[in-house]
Design a protein around this motif. Sequence first.
Motif, mmCIF file in Angstrom:
data_model
loop_
_atom_site.group_PDB
_atom_site.id
_atom_site.type_symbol
_atom_site.label_atom_id
_atom_site.label_comp_id
_atom_site.label_asym_id
_atom_site.label_seq_id
_atom_site.Cartn_x
_atom_site.Cartn_y
_atom_site.Cartn_z
ATOM 1 N N ASP A 1 16.944 -0.773 0.432
ATOM 2 C CA ASP A 1 16.291 -2.078 0.508
ATOM 3 C C ASP A 1 14.759 -1.943 0.535
ATOM 4 N N ASN A 2 14.255 -0.788 0.081
ATOM 5 C CA ASN A 2 12.819 -0.529 0.050
ATOM 6 C C ASN A 2 12.257 -0.905 -1.324
ATOM 7 N N TRP A 3 11.112 -1.576 -1.316
ATOM 8 C CA TRP A 3 10.461 -2.040 -2.542
ATOM 9 C C TRP A 3 8.966 -1.739 -2.447
ATOM 10 N N PHE A 4 8.276 -1.794 -3.588
ATOM 11 C CA PHE A 4 6.820 -1.667 -3.573
ATOM 12 C C PHE A 4 6.208 -2.494 -4.694
ATOM 13 N N LYS A 5 4.941 -2.848 -4.497
ATOM 14 C CA LYS A 5 4.157 -3.547 -5.508
ATOM 15 C C LYS A 5 2.693 -3.197 -5.299
ATOM 16 N N TRP A 6 1.881 -3.421 -6.331
ATOM 17 C CA TRP A 6 0.449 -3.150 -6.279
ATOM 18 C C TRP A 6 -0.323 -4.451 -6.454
ATOM 19 N N GLU A 7 -1.433 -4.577 -5.735
ATOM 20 C CA GLU A 7 -2.387 -5.649 -6.004
ATOM 21 C C GLU A 7 -3.546 -5.018 -6.768
ATOM 22 N N ILE A 8 -3.906 -5.622 -7.918
ATOM 23 C CA ILE A 8 -4.961 -5.101 -8.782
ATOM 24 C C ILE A 8 -6.146 -6.053 -8.727
ATOM 25 N N GLU A 9 -7.326 -5.535 -8.367
ATOM 26 C CA GLU A 9 -8.548 -6.340 -8.268
ATOM 27 C C GLU A 9 -9.634 -5.714 -9.143
ATOM 28 N N ASP A 10 -10.378 -6.577 -9.849
ATOM 29 C CA ASP A 10 -11.442 -6.087 -10.741
ATOM 30 C C ASP A 10 -12.826 -6.607 -10.362
ATOM 31 N N GLY A 11 -13.005 -7.047 -9.132
ATOM 32 C CA GLY A 11 -14.296 -7.548 -8.690
ATOM 33 C C GLY A 11 -14.414 -9.065 -8.730
ATOM 34 N N GLU A 12 -13.531 -9.728 -9.450
ATOM 35 C CA GLU A 12 -13.480 -11.194 -9.482
ATOM 36 C C GLU A 12 -12.285 -11.614 -8.622
ATOM 37 N N PRO A 13 -12.515 -12.171 -7.428
ATOM 38 C CA PRO A 13 -11.399 -12.513 -6.541
ATOM 39 C C PRO A 13 -10.333 -13.387 -7.203
ATOM 40 N N GLU A 14 -10.753 -14.305 -8.073
ATOM 41 C CA GLU A 14 -9.771 -15.174 -8.713
ATOM 42 C C GLU A 14 -8.928 -14.444 -9.759
ATOM 43 N N ASN A 15 -9.299 -13.220 -10.117
ATOM 44 C CA ASN A 15 -8.527 -12.441 -11.089
ATOM 45 C C ASN A 15 -7.561 -11.466 -10.430
ATOM 46 N N ALA A 16 -7.526 -11.389 -9.102
ATOM 47 C CA ALA A 16 -6.613 -10.463 -8.425
ATOM 48 C C ALA A 16 -5.172 -10.867 -8.719
ATOM 49 N N TRP A 17 -4.313 -9.873 -8.924
ATOM 50 C CA TRP A 17 -2.913 -10.144 -9.243
ATOM 51 C C TRP A 17 -2.030 -9.015 -8.721
ATOM 52 N N TYR A 18 -0.741 -9.345 -8.551
ATOM 53 C CA TYR A 18 0.253 -8.380 -8.081
ATOM 54 C C TYR A 18 1.151 -7.968 -9.239
ATOM 55 N N THR A 19 1.552 -6.697 -9.221
ATOM 56 C CA THR A 19 2.560 -6.241 -10.174
ATOM 57 C C THR A 19 3.917 -6.790 -9.729
ATOM 58 N N GLU A 20 4.878 -6.744 -10.619
ATOM 59 C CA GLU A 20 6.242 -7.125 -10.249
ATOM 60 C C GLU A 20 6.778 -6.123 -9.226
ATOM 61 N N PRO A 21 7.484 -6.572 -8.186
ATOM 62 C CA PRO A 21 8.059 -5.633 -7.215
ATOM 63 C C PRO A 21 9.057 -4.688 -7.891
ATOM 64 N N ILE A 22 9.046 -3.438 -7.435
ATOM 65 C CA ILE A 22 9.942 -2.408 -7.968
ATOM 66 C C ILE A 22 10.754 -1.851 -6.804
ATOM 67 N N GLN A 23 12.048 -1.709 -7.008
ATOM 68 C CA GLN A 23 12.922 -1.175 -5.960
ATOM 69 C C GLN A 23 12.691 0.331 -5.839
ATOM 70 N N GLY A 24 12.566 0.794 -4.613
ATOM 71 C CA GLY A 24 12.437 2.220 -4.368
ATOM 72 C C GLY A 24 11.412 2.487 -3.290
ATOM 73 N N PRO A 25 11.466 3.642 -2.703
ATOM 74 C CA PRO A 25 12.463 4.687 -2.920
ATOM 75 C C PRO A 25 13.730 4.419 -2.109
ATOM 76 N N ASN A 26 14.770 5.105 -2.488
ATOM 77 C CA ASN A 26 16.010 5.056 -1.705
ATOM 78 C C ASN A 26 15.874 6.107 -0.609
ATOM 79 N N ILE A 27 15.833 5.642 0.616
ATOM 80 C CA ILE A 27 15.611 6.535 1.756
ATOM 81 C C ILE A 27 16.952 7.045 2.273
ATOM 82 N N THR A 28 17.039 8.364 2.439
ATOM 83 C CA THR A 28 18.268 9.000 2.917
ATOM 84 C C THR A 28 17.958 9.758 4.213
#
Length: 189
Positions: free
Chosen positions: A147-174
């Motif tokens: 049930d672990n997921w991750f995503k990135w927020e990408i910023e280029d210096g313009e606050p209104e242009n900040a965006w998130y990548t689509e969430p990706i499942q992983g890693p599977n923790i054992t």
Amino acid sequence: LKSPLNVWETCSPAYNEYNGYYNCTWNSTGKKEGYWDIRINATKTPYYNFNSTFLEDWFWLENVNATSANASVTPTTGGWSRVFNYTIDIYDQEGDTINCSLYISKDNQATWIYKGSYVIPGIAGIPTQGRCFIEVHDFSCSDIGNDNWFKWEIEDGEPENAWYTEPIQGPNITESQVSITYIAGNNTY
């Protein structure tokens, strides 16, 4: 030229094309996104009157967002005590400095936890290209599962242009695989 932040910049020199037109070249790299105003001042002494023309919201300067690819975590499956490496490839055609911030979820995206950021420095006029990476090594045995997921927020210096990548499942923790080696003893079990 007046920026959206009401800061004046000069475009000079102005070249006379001797056909009623004048031009100048202004480098817009790294400039503020939004509507820009233009003020044209003309003067010649003696015998000519001063003229000033103001053109409000004359052009829109667009800051194109950075793009990303190849977001991943390695290993994709591993014991909770391991180091997990998160990476994402970034490209920005305008040469902006890019800040990548990693967020993870341990509860199937119900909540997100900030884990750190990585900066790829930009150089005006040269496309920014690089890889952001963050190491995470603070999972616990209670995080075992998929049930672990991750995503990135990408910023280029313009606050209104900040965006998130689509969430990706992983890693599977054992469970962590451990080995214990008996080296020497004192007659105890």
